[in-house]
Design a protein around this motif. Structure first.
Motif, PDB file in Angstrom:
ATOM      1  N   ASP A   1      45.686  38.322  28.950  1.00 29.67           N
ATOM      2  CA  ASP A   1      46.547  38.879  29.993  1.00 29.67           C
ATOM      3  C   ASP A   1      47.082  37.752  30.878  1.00 29.67           C
ATOM      4  O   ASP A   1      46.324  37.059  31.535  1.00 29.67           O
ATOM      5  CB  ASP A   1      45.739  39.858  30.853  1.00 29.67           C
ATOM      6  N   LEU A   2      48.390  37.578  30.864  1.00 32.35           N
ATOM      7  CA  LEU A   2      49.008  36.553  31.711  1.00 32.35           C
ATOM      8  C   LEU A   2      49.871  37.191  32.799  1.00 32.35           C
ATOM      9  O   LEU A   2      50.826  36.589  33.266  1.00 32.35           O
ATOM     10  CB  LEU A   2      49.840  35.592  30.857  1.00 32.35           C
ATOM     11  N   SER A   3      49.518  38.397  33.198  1.00 34.45           N
ATOM     12  CA  SER A   3      50.269  39.087  34.244  1.00 34.45           C
ATOM     13  C   SER A   3      49.766  38.648  35.618  1.00 34.45           C
ATOM     14  O   SER A   3      49.047  37.663  35.751  1.00 34.45           O
ATOM     15  CB  SER A   3      50.113  40.606  34.072  1.00 34.45           C
ATOM     16  N   LEU A   4      50.108  39.399  36.626  1.00 34.89           N
ATOM     17  CA  LEU A   4      49.672  39.090  37.989  1.00 34.89           C
ATOM     18  C   LEU A   4      48.168  39.302  38.179  1.00 34.89           C
ATOM     19  O   LEU A   4      47.600  38.837  39.158  1.00 34.89           O
ATOM     20  CB  LEU A   4      50.454  39.946  38.988  1.00 34.89           C
ATOM     21  N   ARG A   5      47.535  40.010  37.234  1.00 39.99           N
ATOM     22  CA  ARG A   5      46.086  40.236  37.322  1.00 39.99           C
ATOM     23  C   ARG A   5      45.277  39.018  36.895  1.00 39.99           C
ATOM     24  O   ARG A   5      44.087  38.950  37.147  1.00 39.99           O
ATOM     25  CB  ARG A   5      45.676  41.409  36.422  1.00 39.99           C
ATOM     26  N   HIS A   6      45.900  38.069  36.226  1.00 37.59           N
ATOM     27  CA  HIS A   6      45.170  36.917  35.663  1.00 37.59           C
ATOM     28  C   HIS A   6      44.354  36.146  36.708  1.00 37.59           C
ATOM     29  O   HIS A   6      43.160  35.894  36.479  1.00 37.59           O
ATOM     30  CB  HIS A   6      46.141  35.987  34.929  1.00 37.59           C
ATOM     31  N   PRO A   7      44.935  35.759  37.859  1.00 38.03           N
ATOM     32  CA  PRO A   7      44.113  35.035  38.860  1.00 38.03           C
ATOM     33  C   PRO A   7      42.920  35.858  39.360  1.00 38.03           C
ATOM     34  O   PRO A   7      41.841  35.315  39.595  1.00 38.03           O
ATOM     35  CB  PRO A   7      45.087  34.744  39.994  1.00 38.03           C
ATOM     36  N   THR A   8      43.108  37.159  39.494  1.00 34.96           N
ATOM     37  CA  THR A   8      42.015  38.028  39.935  1.00 34.96           C
ATOM     38  C   THR A   8      40.908  38.066  38.884  1.00 34.96           C
ATOM     39  O   THR A   8      39.722  38.001  39.218  1.00 34.96           O
ATOM     40  CB  THR A   8      42.535  39.452  40.195  1.00 34.96           C
ATOM     41  N   LEU A   9      41.299  38.157  37.612  1.00 32.79           N
ATOM     42  CA  LEU A   9      40.300  38.168  36.544  1.00 32.79           C
ATOM     43  C   LEU A   9      39.552  36.846  36.460  1.00 32.79           C
ATOM     44  O   LEU A   9      38.339  36.817  36.219  1.00 32.79           O
ATOM     45  CB  LEU A   9      40.979  38.478  35.203  1.00 32.79           C
ATOM     46  N   VAL A  10      40.255  35.732  36.672  1.00 28.75           N
ATOM     47  CA  VAL A  10      39.601  34.422  36.651  1.00 28.75           C
ATOM     48  C   VAL A  10      38.559  34.337  37.773  1.00 28.75           C
ATOM     49  O   VAL A  10      37.428  33.893  37.558  1.00 28.75           O
ATOM     50  CB  VAL A  10      40.635  33.280  36.775  1.00 28.75           C
ATOM     51  N   GLU A  11      38.932  34.761  38.967  1.00 31.30           N
ATOM     52  CA  GLU A  11      37.994  34.725  40.098  1.00 31.30           C
ATOM     53  C   GLU A  11      36.801  35.646  39.864  1.00 31.30           C
ATOM     54  O   GLU A  11      35.663  35.298  40.189  1.00 31.30           O
ATOM     55  CB  GLU A  11      38.711  35.096  41.401  1.00 31.30           C
ATOM     56  N   LEU A  12      37.046  36.823  39.302  1.00 32.63           N
ATOM     57  CA  LEU A  12      35.955  37.759  39.006  1.00 32.63           C
ATOM     58  C   LEU A  12      35.028  37.167  37.942  1.00 32.63           C
ATOM     59  O   LEU A  12      33.801  37.281  38.039  1.00 32.63           O
ATOM     60  CB  LEU A  12      36.530  39.093  38.542  1.00 32.63           C
ATOM     61  N   HIS A  13      35.594  36.507  36.942  1.00 33.20           N
ATOM     62  CA  HIS A  13      34.819  35.874  35.890  1.00 33.20           C
ATOM     63  C   HIS A  13      33.947  34.748  36.466  1.00 33.20           C
ATOM     64  O   HIS A  13      32.778  34.619  36.111  1.00 33.20           O
ATOM     65  CB  HIS A  13      35.775  35.335  34.813  1.00 33.20           C
ATOM     66  N   LYS A  14      34.519  33.952  37.369  1.00 35.09           N
ATOM     67  CA  LYS A  14      33.765  32.864  38.002  1.00 35.09           C
ATOM     68  C   LYS A  14      32.622  33.413  38.864  1.00 35.09           C
ATOM     69  O   LYS A  14      31.493  32.921  38.812  1.00 35.09           O
ATOM     70  CB  LYS A  14      34.671  32.027  38.879  1.00 35.09           C
ATOM     71  N   ALA A  15      32.923  34.425  39.656  1.00 34.19           N
ATOM     72  CA  ALA A  15      31.898  34.998  40.543  1.00 34.19           C
ATOM     73  C   ALA A  15      30.761  35.628  39.740  1.00 34.19           C
ATOM     74  O   ALA A  15      29.579  35.484  40.103  1.00 34.19           O
ATOM     75  CB  ALA A  15      32.537  36.030  41.456  1.00 34.19           C
ATOM     76  N   THR A  16      31.095  36.303  38.655  1.00 32.40           N
ATOM     77  CA  THR A  16      30.066  36.913  37.824  1.00 32.40           C
ATOM     78  C   THR A  16      29.199  35.845  37.167  1.00 32.40           C
ATOM     79  O   THR A  16      27.983  35.981  37.072  1.00 32.40           O
ATOM     80  CB  THR A  16      30.705  37.824  36.757  1.00 32.40           C
ATOM     81  N   GLY A  17      29.837  34.755  36.734  1.00 30.62           N
ATOM     82  CA  GLY A  17      29.082  33.652  36.139  1.00 30.62           C
ATOM     83  C   GLY A  17      28.121  33.009  37.125  1.00 30.62           C
ATOM     84  O   GLY A  17      26.980  32.694  36.777  1.00 30.62           O
ATOM     85  N   LEU A  18      28.569  32.835  38.348  1.00 30.56           N
ATOM     86  CA  LEU A  18      27.668  32.287  39.370  1.00 30.56           C
ATOM     87  C   LEU A  18      26.526  33.231  39.684  1.00 30.56           C
ATOM     88  O   LEU A  18      25.403  32.803  39.921  1.00 30.56           O
ATOM     89  CB  LEU A  18      28.457  31.981  40.644  1.00 30.56           C
ATOM     90  N   ALA A  19      26.808  34.527  39.694  1.00 32.44           N
ATOM     91  CA  ALA A  19      25.740  35.514  39.943  1.00 32.44           C
ATOM     92  C   ALA A  19      24.704  35.461  38.823  1.00 32.44           C
ATOM     93  O   ALA A  19      23.502  35.563  39.078  1.00 32.44           O
ATOM     94  CB  ALA A  19      26.331  36.914  40.053  1.00 32.44           C
ATOM     95  N   LEU A  20      25.158  35.267  37.600  1.00 31.15           N
ATOM     96  CA  LEU A  20      24.215  35.178  36.479  1.00 31.15           C
ATOM     97  C   LEU A  20      23.416  33.879  36.523  1.00 31.15           C
ATOM     98  O   LEU A  20      22.248  33.849  36.156  1.00 31.15           O
ATOM     99  CB  LEU A  20      24.975  35.260  35.149  1.00 31.15           C
ATOM    100  N   LEU A  21      24.074  32.821  36.954  1.00 30.78           N
ATOM    101  CA  LEU A  21      23.378  31.537  37.014  1.00 30.78           C
ATOM    102  C   LEU A  21      22.253  31.589  38.029  1.00 30.78           C
ATOM    103  O   LEU A  21      21.166  31.149  37.842  1.00 30.78           O
ATOM    104  CB  LEU A  21      24.348  30.426  37.377  1.00 30.78           C
TER     105      LEU A  21
END
Length: 54
Positions: A34-54
């Motif tokens: 997905d390269l729409s306007l949702r892409h930056p939001t998904l990237v941030e959500l992916h990063k935050a979830t990864g940090l929570a798992l770490l």
């Protein structure tokens, strides 16, 4: 001798991590496709979830 069960907090942590790992998988796949306007939001959500798992 009867085997002992895991502590409820350990079970909760296990299943919470399992849910977060599956969520990261779906977020990552949709983020790449997905390269729409949702892409930056998904990237941030992916990063935050990864940090929570770490």
């Amino acid at each position: 001798m009867k085997p002992e069960a895991f502590h409820p907090l350990a079970r909760l942590l296990h299943w919470l991590m399992a849910i977060l790992i599956v969520a990261m998988l779906f977020i990552g796949v949709s983020m790449v496709g997905d390269l729409s306007l949702r892409h930056p939001t998904l990237v941030e959500l992916h990063k935050a979830t990864g940090l929570a798992l770490l």
